[in-house]
Design a protein around this motif. Structure first.
Motif, PDB file in Angstrom:
ATOM      1  N   LEU A 199      12.592   4.247   0.297  1.00 17.18           N
ATOM      2  CA  LEU A 199      12.411   5.595  -0.234  1.00 17.18           C
ATOM      3  C   LEU A 199      11.774   6.487   0.823  1.00 17.18           C
ATOM      4  O   LEU A 199      11.143   6.012   1.760  1.00 17.18           O
ATOM      5  N   ASP A 200      11.977   7.781   0.658  1.00 19.34           N
ATOM      6  CA  ASP A 200      11.271   8.735   1.502  1.00 19.34           C
ATOM      7  C   ASP A 200       9.809   8.784   1.074  1.00 19.34           C
ATOM      8  O   ASP A 200       9.505   8.838  -0.123  1.00 19.34           O
ATOM      9  N   PHE A 201       8.908   8.784   2.043  1.00 19.44           N
ATOM     10  CA  PHE A 201       7.488   8.759   1.707  1.00 19.44           C
ATOM     11  C   PHE A 201       7.082  10.030   0.952  1.00 19.44           C
ATOM     12  O   PHE A 201       7.492  11.136   1.300  1.00 19.44           O
ATOM     13  N   SER A 202       6.309   9.830  -0.089  1.00 19.16           N
ATOM     14  CA  SER A 202       5.792  10.947  -0.884  1.00 19.16           C
ATOM     15  C   SER A 202       4.433  10.550  -1.440  1.00 19.16           C
ATOM     16  O   SER A 202       4.238   9.407  -1.894  1.00 19.16           O
ATOM     17  N   GLU A 235       0.830  -1.192   0.000  1.00 22.02           N
ATOM     18  CA  GLU A 235       0.000   0.000   0.000  1.00 22.02           C
ATOM     19  C   GLU A 235       0.876   1.258   0.000  1.00 22.02           C
ATOM     20  O   GLU A 235       1.992   1.245   0.536  1.00 22.02           O
ATOM     21  N   PHE A 236       0.330   2.306  -0.591  1.00 15.82           N
ATOM     22  CA  PHE A 236       1.060   3.572  -0.650  1.00 15.82           C
ATOM     23  C   PHE A 236       0.725   4.390   0.592  1.00 15.82           C
ATOM     24  O   PHE A 236       0.073   5.444   0.539  1.00 15.82           O
ATOM     25  N   SER A 237       1.166   3.906   1.722  1.00 18.42           N
ATOM     26  CA  SER A 237       0.866   4.536   3.005  1.00 18.42           C
ATOM     27  C   SER A 237       2.166   4.849   3.734  1.00 18.42           C
ATOM     28  O   SER A 237       3.215   4.248   3.468  1.00 18.42           O
ATOM     29  N   ARG A 238       2.063   5.766   4.658  1.00 18.52           N
ATOM     30  CA  ARG A 238       3.226   6.146   5.453  1.00 18.52           C
ATOM     31  C   ARG A 238       3.448   5.122   6.572  1.00 18.52           C
ATOM     32  O   ARG A 238       2.496   4.618   7.148  1.00 18.52           O
ATOM     33  N   GLY A 239       4.679   4.804   6.851  1.00 20.85           N
ATOM     34  CA  GLY A 239       4.963   3.901   7.947  1.00 20.85           C
ATOM     35  C   GLY A 239       5.542   2.583   7.466  1.00 20.85           C
ATOM     36  O   GLY A 239       5.830   2.373   6.284  1.00 20.85           O
ATOM     37  N   GLU A 240       5.666   1.685   8.400  1.00 16.70           N
ATOM     38  CA  GLU A 240       6.301   0.401   8.122  1.00 16.70           C
ATOM     39  C   GLU A 240       5.383  -0.466   7.265  1.00 16.70           C
ATOM     40  O   GLU A 240       4.175  -0.532   7.467  1.00 16.70           O
ATOM     41  N   GLY A 241       6.004  -1.172   6.315  1.00 17.05           N
ATOM     42  CA  GLY A 241       5.258  -2.084   5.457  1.00 17.05           C
ATOM     43  C   GLY A 241       4.673  -1.446   4.225  1.00 17.05           C
ATOM     44  O   GLY A 241       4.046  -2.144   3.418  1.00 17.05           O
ATOM     45  N   GLY A 242       4.845  -0.151   4.043  1.00 20.62           N
ATOM     46  CA  GLY A 242       4.325   0.537   2.873  1.00 20.62           C
ATOM     47  C   GLY A 242       5.270   0.460   1.687  1.00 20.62           C
ATOM     48  O   GLY A 242       6.360  -0.123   1.756  1.00 20.62           O
ATOM     49  N   PHE A 243       4.860   1.049   0.577  1.00 25.53           N
ATOM     50  CA  PHE A 243       5.649   1.027  -0.652  1.00 25.53           C
ATOM     51  C   PHE A 243       6.996   1.709  -0.436  1.00 25.53           C
ATOM     52  O   PHE A 243       8.049   1.169  -0.804  1.00 25.53           O
ATOM     53  N   ALA A 244       6.985   2.908   0.151  1.00 24.77           N
ATOM     54  CA  ALA A 244       8.230   3.640   0.355  1.00 24.77           C
ATOM     55  C   ALA A 244       9.154   2.921   1.324  1.00 24.77           C
ATOM     56  O   ALA A 244      10.378   2.859   1.120  1.00 24.77           O
TER      57      ALA A 244
END
Length: 445
Positions: A267-270, A253-262
């Motif tokens: 990568l830095d979350f954007s 998922e494109f979500s902030r935090g652990e387990g996300g795409f970033a």
């Protein structure tokens, strides 16, 4: 007695073929400007504005002067250039030496559009607004290619195409909300359900053509919208459906935090990650639509569509199944509309019946007609111009339908077959030659 001869009275010398009647040209331009003044004077010159005491009329005469000036200059230039040539066609302005390379020019334009589409999110100066706009344009390109199967190839005038767009959107929204199914699972289901509804529409209109077919398809689109509006227990009615799940990248998922795409890729979350991902999803769906449409046109069913478009009676006499031909055109065209609808639902995260009005059907049909019925490249160019172009002129949004009407009139007068009128034959002997637009009867079935 000498015979007398009677001399004929002197007559004025006839005007030379290349001469210009300045007085007539100016008179025609002034007359056209006066007509424009009568048409635009009230529509563009006066605007209602909210005031403390109620509505007041706010004058904008400078806009009227601009419109009248454009009409005057445009009419003057047309009389001096295009309309002086035999036939009055824009094609006559193209040098003869360039016409034989028109096919290569079209190929170059198509390759340039593909290159820009592939690299758009990473071009210098590109931000979220441009990527969102590109996503919107590609959605309408996909819708235009889907309707092009029905209108351009099969010659069936469909004014209710937005119904299949709505079926795909609500199919994904309901399946994802009530059954917790993912986007990639719901995508083929939305395609199948839209095809099913395309067949349901096709059966009652098997014996209809032309205006009667257009009326029935228009009614079908309105029936679907009214059902979605009134079946509140199932579709949410006018409140629509919200909190529609977003697509994931192989479960990420494109979500902030652990387990996300970033986090997974370091990568830095954007928030741009999800925007770019959605852009490439609709780009892939559009490429699939184009590939399938081009391949189907070369198959027997595609040639049957084109044959039915040209002469349905001749097709019956040759033993072609008109029932199967029409139903396949409606089903496949509707299926691509359903795919676009499913993407629209997951991109917006919220849908309601107000998103699927007749104006959407008219807009998609206008894209197909302006681009050239049966032309894949023409539909893409028309979508870029009509969707992307108007986004850069938001301050003139109130004149959008006026401009649409003017563009339709201009295209019907000068380019009756659309911006790209030549057609590459699906079957050829020894050498592929472009077919002139005047040799086909696209859209008249």
């Amino acid at each position: 007695m000498a015979a007398t001869t009677k001399q004929a009275p002197a007559t004025a010398e006839p005007p030379r073929p290349g001469g210009i009647d300045v007085a007539h040209v100016l008179k025609d331009a002034v007359f056209s400007a006066m007509i424009a003044l009568g048409l635009f004077g009230v529509i563009m010159g006066l605007k209602t504005e909210q005031a403390p005491g109620g509505l007041v009329l706010e004058p904008h005469w400078e806009r009227v002067l601009w419109a009248v000036g454009i009409v005057f200059v445009g009419r003057l230039l047309l009389n001096l250039t295009i309309w002086r040539r035999p036939g009055g066609k824009i094609d006559d302005l193209m040098p003869v030496g360039l016409k034989k390379y028109s096919r290569f020019v079209g190929t170059a334009i198509g390759a340039a559009l593909i290159l820009v589409a592939l690299t758009l999110p990473f071009l210098p100066g590109t931000g979220r607004y441009h990527v969102d706009l590109g996503t919107l344009v590609l959605t309408y390109v996909m819708l235009g290619w889907g309707l092009n199967i029905v209108v351009g190839l099969a010659g069936l005038l469909d004014l209710g195409y937005v119904a299949f767009y709505a079926v795909g959107a609500y199919s994904y929204a309901l399946l994802a909300t009530y059954f917790d199914l993912g986007f990639w699972v719901c995508l083929p289901l939305a395609f199948i359900l839209a095809c099913f509804w395309g067949i349901i529409l096709g059966f009652p209109v098997l014996r209809l053509r032309g205006d009667y077919l257009a009326i029935v398809t228009l009614a079908f689109g309105e029936i679907i919208r009214v059902v979605l509006l009134n079946w509140s227990e199932f579709t949410g009615g006018p409140n629509g459906i919200g909190q529609i799940p977003r697509p994931t990248f192989f479960g990420l998922e494109f979500s902030r935090g652990e387990g996300g795409f970033a986090d997974y890729f370091g990568l830095d979350f954007s928030s741009m990650h999800r925007i770019i991902f959605l852009y490439y999803v609709i780009l892939v769906l559009a490429f699939v639509t184009h590939f399938v449409s081009v391949r189907l046109r070369k198959l027997p069913i595609g040639r049957a569509w084109e044959a039915m478009r040209e002469d349905e009676i001749a097709c019956r006499s040759l033993g072609l199944s008109i029932v199967r031909t029409k139903l396949t055109a409606f089903a496949i065209g509707a299926g691509f509309g359903g795919l676009a609808g499913a993407f629209f639902a997951t991109r917006q995260g919220f849908i309601s019946p107000e998103s699927f009005t007749f104006i959407e059907s008219a807009l998609i049909l206008a894209i197909v007609v302006l681009g050239g019925m049966g032309s894949q490249l023409g539909v893409a160019i028309a979508a870029v111009v009509m969707i992307g172009g108007f986004e850069y002129f938001r301050e003139f949004e109130q004149y959008r339908m006026l401009v649409f009407g003017a563009m339709m009139v201009l295209i019907m007068v000068w380019r009756p077959r659309g911006l790209v009128s030549a057609r590459a034959p699906s079957v050829f002997l020894k050498e592929r030659k472009a077919v002139g637009a005047d040799m086909v009867s696209q859209g008249h079935g």
